[in-house]
Design a protein around this motif. Sequence first.
Motif, PDB file in Angstrom:
ATOM      1  N   GLN A 227      12.615  41.808  23.597  1.00 18.05           N
ATOM      2  CA  GLN A 227      11.728  41.058  24.104  1.00 18.05           C
ATOM      3  C   GLN A 227      10.351  41.210  23.002  1.00 18.05           C
ATOM      4  O   GLN A 227       9.474  40.343  23.126  1.00 18.05           O
ATOM      5  CB  GLN A 227      11.120  41.797  25.206  1.00 18.05           C
ATOM      6  CG  GLN A 227      12.072  41.382  26.409  1.00 18.05           C
ATOM      7  CD  GLN A 227      11.712  42.089  27.952  1.00 18.05           C
ATOM      8  OE1 GLN A 227      11.305  43.539  27.905  1.00 18.05           O
ATOM      9  NE2 GLN A 227      12.066  41.396  29.044  1.00 18.05           N
TER      10      GLN A 227
ATOM     11  N   ALA B 209       7.106  33.134  30.214  1.00 18.86           N
ATOM     12  CA  ALA B 209       8.478  32.192  30.385  1.00 18.86           C
ATOM     13  C   ALA B 209       9.025  32.372  29.084  1.00 18.86           C
ATOM     14  O   ALA B 209      10.257  32.465  29.222  1.00 18.86           O
ATOM     15  CB  ALA B 209       7.879  30.590  30.521  1.00 18.86           C
TER      16      ALA B 209
ATOM     17  N   ASP C 296      10.169  36.571  28.434  1.00 19.56           N
ATOM     18  CA  ASP C 296      10.950  37.271  29.277  1.00 19.56           C
ATOM     19  C   ASP C 296      12.383  36.688  29.385  1.00 19.56           C
ATOM     20  O   ASP C 296      13.503  37.437  29.214  1.00 19.56           O
ATOM     21  CB  ASP C 296      10.279  37.116  30.632  1.00 19.56           C
ATOM     22  CG  ASP C 296      11.005  38.191  31.729  1.00 19.56           C
ATOM     23  OD1 ASP C 296      11.355  39.413  31.229  1.00 19.56           O
ATOM     24  OD2 ASP C 296      11.402  37.855  32.564  1.00 19.56           O
ATOM     25  N   THR C 297      12.262  35.302  29.255  1.00 17.83           N
ATOM     26  CA  THR C 297      13.758  34.520  29.676  1.00 17.83           C
ATOM     27  C   THR C 297      14.603  34.893  28.139  1.00 17.83           C
ATOM     28  O   THR C 297      15.703  35.027  28.497  1.00 17.83           O
ATOM     29  CB  THR C 297      13.793  33.189  29.875  1.00 17.83           C
ATOM     30  OG1 THR C 297      12.514  32.363  28.971  1.00 17.83           O
ATOM     31  CG2 THR C 297      13.025  32.852  31.359  1.00 17.83           C
ATOM     32  N   THR C 298      13.745  34.671  27.167  1.00 18.49           N
ATOM     33  CA  THR C 298      14.716  34.746  25.976  1.00 18.49           C
ATOM     34  C   THR C 298      15.013  36.162  25.591  1.00 18.49           C
ATOM     35  O   THR C 298      16.232  36.551  25.125  1.00 18.49           O
ATOM     36  CB  THR C 298      13.939  34.010  24.579  1.00 18.49           C
ATOM     37  OG1 THR C 298      13.309  32.808  25.158  1.00 18.49           O
ATOM     38  CG2 THR C 298      14.826  34.099  23.464  1.00 18.49           C
TER      39      THR C 298
ATOM     40  N   HIS D 109      15.653  38.414  27.497  1.00 18.55           N
ATOM     41  CA  HIS D 109      16.642  38.936  28.725  1.00 18.55           C
ATOM     42  C   HIS D 109      18.032  38.186  28.264  1.00 18.55           C
ATOM     43  O   HIS D 109      19.267  38.950  28.085  1.00 18.55           O
ATOM     44  CB  HIS D 109      16.196  38.785  30.199  1.00 18.55           C
ATOM     45  CG  HIS D 109      15.479  39.444  30.596  1.00 18.55           C
ATOM     46  ND1 HIS D 109      14.285  39.500  30.587  1.00 18.55           N
ATOM     47  CD2 HIS D 109      15.755  40.905  31.194  1.00 18.55           C
ATOM     48  CE1 HIS D 109      13.775  40.689  31.386  1.00 18.55           C
ATOM     49  NE2 HIS D 109      14.739  41.488  31.455  1.00 18.55           N
ATOM     50  N   LEU D 110      17.879  36.911  27.945  1.00 20.93           N
ATOM     51  CA  LEU D 110      19.053  36.204  27.449  1.00 20.93           C
ATOM     52  C   LEU D 110      19.689  36.797  26.127  1.00 20.93           C
ATOM     53  O   LEU D 110      20.995  37.062  25.985  1.00 20.93           O
ATOM     54  CB  LEU D 110      18.796  34.834  27.020  1.00 20.93           C
ATOM     55  CG  LEU D 110      20.140  33.700  26.506  1.00 20.93           C
ATOM     56  CD1 LEU D 110      21.027  33.577  27.715  1.00 20.93           C
ATOM     57  CD2 LEU D 110      19.255  32.782  26.033  1.00 20.93           C
TER      58      LEU D 110
END
Length: 151
Positions: free
Chosen positions: A5, A137, A140-142, A144-145
Amino acid sequence: MNEFQKITGDIVLKSFFGSDFSKEIIDGKPLTLFMTKYLEDTATQPFKNPLAYIFGPQIIRYNLTPNDRRMTVATEALKRLARMTIEKRRRADGNAYSKGENRQDLLDFILKYNSKHPEDPLSDDEIIHTFITLFFAGMDTTGHLLGMSVY
């Protein structure tokens, strides 16, 4: 997970502001980790306040609990940093454009839009809210991915 993150947060900050915020500290934490915690708190805050169950999540605005007050302080710190960055860019852009420099980040595109469309410019608050939305956006998404792909 925090390291991913932090990396993705740095990339999103660089894409939006074109600046390096790796040395920026808010509340004793690097900016990207502060914003990670802020995102987590923002998502869970309504569930931590029993009054939100009765009166709805808008009750948080009244700062009735210590958590609500902490979130307000964090929000203001984040907005202050973004506002200072925008103002610094506006002052620097006059010099940069006269020297022929051309930035390629989102803030540059927004400020160019504002100068070309003075009848419908984005306010500083709209720019800040856009930044916060895109930061969360993207980070967080990247983050976690990447964490899940390594897991």
